[in-house]
Scaffold this motif. Structure first.
Motif, short mmCIF file in Angstrom:
data_model
loop_
_atom_site.label_atom_id
_atom_site.label_comp_id
_atom_site.label_asym_id
_atom_site.label_seq_id
_atom_site.Cartn_x
_atom_site.Cartn_y
_atom_site.Cartn_z
N GLU A 208 -8.41 0.78 -2.85
CA GLU A 208 -8.15 2.25 -2.26
C GLU A 208 -8.85 2.35 -0.78
O GLU A 208 -9.56 2.52 -0.34
CB GLU A 208 -8.91 2.99 -2.94
CG GLU A 208 -8.59 3.38 -4.60
CD GLU A 208 -9.00 4.38 -5.33
OE1 GLU A 208 -9.39 5.51 -4.73
OE2 GLU A 208 -9.39 4.18 -6.38
N THR B 11 0.69 -1.23 -0.06
CA THR B 11 0.17 -0.11 -0.05
C THR B 11 0.90 1.24 0.03
O THR B 11 1.81 1.33 0.74
CB THR B 11 -0.87 0.09 1.31
OG1 THR B 11 -1.69 -1.04 1.43
CG2 THR B 11 -1.80 1.15 1.15
N VAL C 80 -4.16 9.02 -6.65
CA VAL C 80 -4.22 7.56 -6.96
C VAL C 80 -4.64 7.19 -8.43
O VAL C 80 -4.23 6.26 -9.00
CB VAL C 80 -5.08 7.09 -6.06
CG1 VAL C 80 -5.51 5.61 -6.51
CG2 VAL C 80 -4.58 6.97 -4.70
N ILE D 31 -3.45 3.64 -2.12
CA ILE D 31 -3.50 2.70 -3.33
C ILE D 31 -2.88 1.39 -2.67
O ILE D 31 -1.74 1.52 -2.51
CB ILE D 31 -3.16 2.99 -4.48
CG1 ILE D 31 -3.26 2.14 -6.01
CG2 ILE D 31 -1.51 3.42 -4.69
CD1 ILE D 31 -3.01 2.48 -7.23
#
Length: 628
Positions: free
Chosen positions: A192, A145, A162, A198
């Motif tokens: 998300e 992430t 993102v 992300i």
């Protein structure tokens, strides 16, 4: 469609792994899946501004700047680099075309485009947040992430989001280099989990380098790129988020970059002391002689020198005598890698491993080193030479033998026990012995001399192949090798072509033999797939020139990617080194123990650079302009 939406109830979220592997993958029409945050329930580690391939990053969370920079380096002035050849594209992310140096370049800098995270130069493989404020990666590395910095901006002032990351992944999967495509295809879900975050979920966690490679991918602007024009390559320009903007392009001969005064990341710790010039120019020259003459006249600033004869004899020009240019020697703590004449094993003449091993004994290194290079080179023998990852001089450990167990009977004994060294004749008498041995070995593989010509007894075809070169130095080395082969009735035809034809033939594997160099690091990983994995044998590109197709090589690449401890990693890389040596894919050439650089004194560098603290030696990205 690039993404496919998955709808699922919360009650099924606890079976993410099984769902992704068994239920989702069979129905995907594209390689990436956009899913709800509920899809991932694997616990994450604490978010961190840095991540490392093995162990912990060197720098703490609150570090101020990297050890090898001058944090007070002045901004201003300009630097000019030189490169041999030409360019016909401004897109460094495509296989199509040849892009100029300096746009997205580990040596000259990620000047125009930037990755999510930046690599430090004094560690084996650690990344620090750049566009990404932090990364969050579970222990099993099945996902990663990233949190996009709120302040991150493209050069036109638009925020990086993102959506730009997702756009870039789609763009590179569809049009990018094979290495990008292979990595992106292993992403099975995109989530998300929070604002500006992300999460990329992978098919499995076996490739422990993959999350870091994703972190090193560029982020390109969705609002400013036309995918159709992007795919065409050519001189299509698009913006990035880096410290420089493309200012001038003379197609094929010159590119000029100018500092972006509004560069968003200039005060980040990972960027302090870097990007110090107001202008960067890269000029292209047709051959090395013209390029060196231009350096002597001050038309560019830095000349990395690879020719020992020139280093020893030709650095006595006026600017040297006047104290305007200095000869600098930098040390590198990285493996020296491999340089050699690569056999294209797709060609019938080079498909026999014993024939390749025999031909590799006939390069007269001692004569070449003494007569052409002032004895300043050392013979190359390992793909990770001069490091703890090299198999030279090291008997295979029990860990290595366990990895190599299915293939042990295919590997030469001297490679397993560590006694292998590339064959070099110390004098004419020893060369004659090697030639007699070569005749015997070739006879055992169905070759014989008839009227002074080496022929294949089964087909009657003469032993003939072509060496493809593009520089005078390559041609000179090839001529020395060809003279030895000629004495055995083997004809090596040397064809020297211009850089455009050379790169096109290299990309399409349209050659028999050529000179190649493979760089090495202390953290080899996925780049080895591109270079040596069987799956890349028939893929046009820049990498598996040898056409390697060996299950032992493939298995060792997988082992080094899956290694969790430094001990297991070292064993896997050494075992991998043995399989490459054992394949005899190259006629090993030579390497320098140091880096030689001619520098105009108007360019300054941190004293830590002179001590070689960065593992890769000198780093122009931390240089600055000191005035005439």
């Amino acid at each position: 469609m690039f993404f496919r939406y998955l709808r699922q109830s919360p009650s099924r979220s606890s079976v993410r792994g099984a769902l992704v592997r068994k239920a989702v993958l069979p129905v995907l029409t594209c390689s990436l899946l956009l899913a709800s945050p509920l899809l991932s329930t694997v616990s994450q580690a604490a978010p961190s501004p840095s991540i490392a391939m093995h162990g912990d990053p060197k720098y703490p969370k609150d570090f101020k700047y990297l050890d090898y920079v001058n944090p007070d380096a002045p901004k201003g002035g300009q630097i000019t680099y030189a490169s041999q050849g030409s360019f016909d594209s401004l897109n460094p992310f495509l296989l199509k075309g040849v892009a100029p140096r300096g746009l997205w370049d580990a040596d000259y800098g990620y000047n125009v485009y930037e990755p999510l995270m930046a690599r430090s130069a004094d560690e084996a493989f650690s990344l620090y947040g750049l566009i990404a404020e932090w990364a969050d990666m579970p222990e099993d590395r099945s996902s990663i992430t990233f949190k996009i910095r709120d302040e991150a901006r493209f050069s036109d002032g638009q925020p990086i989001t993102v959506d730009d990351v997702k756009f870039t992944l789609k763009l590179l999967e569809e049009h990018g280099r094979p290495s990008y495509k292979s990595q992106i295809k292993r992403i099975v879900a995109i989530e998300e989990p929070g604002p500006g975050q992300i999460r990329l979920v992978f098919d499995n966690g076996e490739d422990r380098e993959l999350p870091l490679l994703i972190g090193m991918m560029p982020v390109l602007p969705k609002h400013a790129i036309d995918p159709e024009n992007f795919a065409k390559s050519g001189m299509y320009q698009f913006i990035g988020s880096g410290p420089y903007l493309i200012s001038q392009v003379d197609a094929g001969s010159k590119i000029v970059l100018k500092r972006n005064p509004d560069y968003w990341a200039k005060d980040l710790p990972i960027k302090i002391g870097q990007d110090n010039f107001d202008q960067i120019s890269i000029e292209y020259y047709r051959d090395g002689t013209a390029m060196f003459e231009a350096f002597k006249k001050g038309q560019f600033d830095i000349q990395p020198e690879s020719d020992p004869a020139r280093w020893a004899d030709q650095y006595d020009f006026n600017a040297i005598r006047d104290g305007k240019v200095e000869k600098k020697v930098f040390s590198s703590n990285l493996p020296t890698g491999m340089s050699g004449f690569v056999f294209n094993t797709r060609k019938p003449v080079f498909q026999n491993r014993v024939v390749r091993r025999t031909l590799a004994t006939l390069f007269d290194f001692d004569w070449v080193n003494k007569n052409l290079y002032h004895g300043l080179f050392q013979r190359s023998g390992s793909y990770f030479q001069n490091s703890s990852l090299s198999a030279l001089g090291e008997p295979a450990s029990e860990r290595e033998k366990a990895l190599l167990a299915p293939y042990l009977d295919t590997i030469d004994a001297n490679i397993l026990d560590g006694s292998y060294l590339p064959v070099s004749a110390a004098n004419n008498g020893e060369m004659r012995k090697l030639m007699r041995a070569a005749l015997s070995d070739l006879a055992g593989e169905g070759y014989s001399l008839k009227d002074g010509v080496m022929v294949n007894e089964a087909t009657g075809a003469p032993f003939v192949f072509e060496f493809l070169s593009t520089t005078k130095e390559e041609e000179r080395l090839a001529l020395v090798y060809a003279r030895v082969l000629e004495r055995l009735g083997i004809k090596m035809e040397i064809r020297t072509v211009d850089s455009a034809q050379y790169w096109e033939r290299r990309k399409t594997m349209d050659f028999d033999m050529m000179k190649m160099s493979w760089s090495a690091s202390l953290s080899p990983g996925n780049e080895q797939k591109s270079r040596w994995e069987s799956s890349q044998r028939d893929v046009d590109g820049w990498f598996n020139q040898a056409g390697a197709h060996d299950p032992a090589v493939d298995a060792m690449i997988n082992a080094l990617l899956a290694a969790r401890s430094q001990e297991d990693f070292t064993a896997a890389v050494r075992a991998y080194d043995r399989t490459l040596i054992n394949g005899f894919y190259v006629v090993p050439l030579f390497h320098k123990g140091e880096q030689w650089v001619g520098m105009w004194k108007r360019i300054r560098y941190p004293e830590t650079e002179a001590k070689g603290r960065p593992m890769a030696g000198y780093r122009p990205t931390v240089f600055w302009y000191g005035g005439e």
